[in-house]
Design an enzyme around this catalytic site. Sequence first.
Site, PDB file in Angstrom:
ATOM      1  CG  LEU A  70      45.897  49.025  40.446  1.00  0.00           C
ATOM      2  CD1 LEU A  70      45.206  50.264  39.983  1.00  0.00           C
ATOM      3  CD2 LEU A  70      46.425  48.995  41.840  1.00  0.00           C
ATOM      4  CG  ASP A  71      44.421  42.122  42.302  1.00  0.00           C
ATOM      5  OD1 ASP A  71      45.308  41.814  41.525  1.00  0.00           O
ATOM      6  OD2 ASP A  71      44.631  41.739  43.500  1.00  0.00           O
ATOM      7  CG  HIS A  72      38.889  41.886  38.263  1.00  0.00           C
ATOM      8  ND1 HIS A  72      39.085  40.798  38.921  1.00  0.00           N
ATOM      9  CD2 HIS A  72      37.546  41.990  38.420  1.00  0.00           C
ATOM     10  CE1 HIS A  72      38.265  40.422  39.379  1.00  0.00           C
ATOM     11  NE2 HIS A  72      37.264  41.001  39.303  1.00  0.00           N
TER      12      HIS A  72
END
Length: 254
Positions: A70-72
């Site tokens: 997942l993107d940050h």
Amino acid sequence: MSLKKQIPIIFENTHYFIVNKPPGIPSQPPDCRTWGRTHPNLDPTPLLERFKAIYYSHREVELCRTVHRLDHCVTGGMLIAKTKDGSVKFSRFLQKGGNNGYKLQRKYVAIVESSGRFNKPNNYEIKYGPKYNFLISHGGREITKFKEVDENCIVLQLVTGKKHQIRNHVSQILNQPILNDKRHGSTVNFPELFNDQIALHSACIITKIGLQTKTHLIPMEHNNTGQLWSRKYVNEEGEFTLPIKEVLLENWDQ
């Protein structure tokens, strides 16, 4: 806040953990040459390393591996396999689909801005179906299933899993950037609390190992003040409203 509340375990069985990822934490080791410049106030320690440090007394965490990313700035459910073999089998399904490996499907909830007009740029396509629709780009190499709950709330399911795929598809094809996703065109401003959080949440993870299918709903508990995620969609406990849950639980395989 206790350390265990920072990365809460939603579910555990013999094969995997489901955790609820907070915003601001990378799911993979970032490029340290650029991370410090682009995210000067964020610790680059990836989720798995933090997870092992928090739950070090748990006898099974040492061999754990992440299976997807997942993107940050994205919150919500991440599956962490307990063994190398489990990780390989989940990854095999993500790469090949069908009956290969352990089944892993992910649905996301996004709150978007009200642009309201679809784009039709080159190499992008929308296909409509009776139960759900498709966002397609790059000649079919990037595919996302989606269904609108209302004009500002969309449920999405990855068919392929390219970097930033959902964020790109929503902003470039639907012309409705995700709230607070400045990188992809969001213009609505939110308090500093949300600097590293966008309104995209990994809300449902479905697994199938052998004959056993499990469905996990992951609440949106992170910075749940009613600002980024309106009470129209998420209650004070972080649970999604019934119309959203119903779409999350729909079978989109058929």
